[in-house]
Design a protein around this motif. Sequence first.
Motif, mmCIF file in Angstrom:
data_model
loop_
_atom_site.group_PDB
_atom_site.id
_atom_site.type_symbol
_atom_site.label_atom_id
_atom_site.label_comp_id
_atom_site.label_asym_id
_atom_site.label_seq_id
_atom_site.Cartn_x
_atom_site.Cartn_y
_atom_site.Cartn_z
ATOM 1 N N GLY A 23 0.815 -1.214 0.000
ATOM 2 C CA GLY A 23 0.000 0.000 0.000
ATOM 3 C C GLY A 23 0.843 1.256 0.000
ATOM 4 N N GLU B 164 -3.820 4.716 -0.478
ATOM 5 C CA GLU B 164 -4.351 3.397 -0.776
ATOM 6 C C GLU B 164 -4.724 2.666 0.513
ATOM 7 N N ARG B 165 -5.864 1.995 0.469
ATOM 8 C CA ARG B 165 -6.250 1.099 1.567
ATOM 9 C C ARG B 165 -5.852 -0.316 1.169
ATOM 10 N N ALA B 166 -5.088 -0.977 2.021
ATOM 11 C CA ALA B 166 -4.487 -2.256 1.651
ATOM 12 C C ALA B 166 -5.077 -3.399 2.481
ATOM 13 N N LYS C 52 -8.789 4.350 -3.843
ATOM 14 C CA LYS C 52 -7.808 3.364 -4.279
ATOM 15 C C LYS C 52 -7.628 2.271 -3.222
ATOM 16 N N LEU C 53 -7.677 1.029 -3.703
ATOM 17 C CA LEU C 53 -7.445 -0.140 -2.861
ATOM 18 C C LEU C 53 -6.280 -0.921 -3.445
ATOM 19 N N VAL C 54 -5.672 -1.748 -2.640
ATOM 20 C CA VAL C 54 -4.664 -2.672 -3.144
ATOM 21 C C VAL C 54 -4.794 -3.972 -2.360
ATOM 22 N N PRO D 93 -4.042 -3.903 -7.688
ATOM 23 C CA PRO D 93 -4.658 -2.619 -7.354
ATOM 24 C C PRO D 93 -6.092 -2.560 -7.879
ATOM 25 N N GLU E 77 -9.332 0.428 -8.315
ATOM 26 C CA GLU E 77 -9.865 1.774 -8.136
ATOM 27 C C GLU E 77 -11.385 1.712 -8.158
#
Length: 291
Positions: free
Chosen positions: A63, A67-69, A103-105, A114, A116
Amino acid sequence: MTMNAPRPEILRYTAFSSAPDGGNPAGVVLDATHLSDSDMIAIAAELGYSESAFLTAPPEDLGGAGERAYSIRYFSPKAEVPFCGHATIATAVALAERTGPGKLVFATRAGTVPVEVADEGGTVRATLTSVEPRIEEITDADRTEALSALGWPGADLDQAFPPRIAFAGARHLVLAAATRERLADLAYDFARLEALMHRLDLTTVQLVWRESATVFHVRDPFPVGGVVEDPATGAAAAAFGAYARDLGLVPNDAVLTLHQGEDLGRPGELTVTLREGDSRVRVSGTGVRIR
């Protein structure tokens, strides 16, 4: 659940459709911290969907800014799979409904993915970016066995689309039908196809029919997951995008539309985006909670 842990909240979402009765349903567990592998496969089997997704805390180095991981794992009713596109989209939509778009990962067993998520006038759309894809040849013997298991004469194939194994997080055998009628008529030998898929380490068989230059209809037999057919398959869509580009069947920079689930009464739409100079494939779609 393991060590008498409380049963987690199990969400039900569909991906690649904005209607609850369309697309591909997936189970989503946003906190699977206390679940064992056997717990997760039991939940997946209870739900009976082609796959369900389970989130835990990410690796420390995952992340970037904004970004939220998460770590994510995917289970069919019979086994774990390394990557699942529709369950990723479903999970991203579920998270966006709770914490907003952005945004995520995800750390998957196939690599880092990743995603979005955007709110498009009240409709949530998620776009995943695949791991690095690759395309492999298939032997004539394995091609013949696949067609025999499907009950497809070789003459029913579209000769412009040579059979290949395509990977963009999971392995899929791509076979192209010469007609929409051939694609619609799917009645295969479950055990025979399952055995071949286990031997070749396939997740699904991606059956396609080309309607136009950028529009395709697809179906995905999934006997290794314990279901006859997957209604909308993001991992296979990514693999197909890489396959079509690699073989020069579409431009290096293109947006493809894949229609899936129509023959099951669960219509869905997957958007596959290819970018010049970027080998990874983007797959996007809407999602909605089922109940």
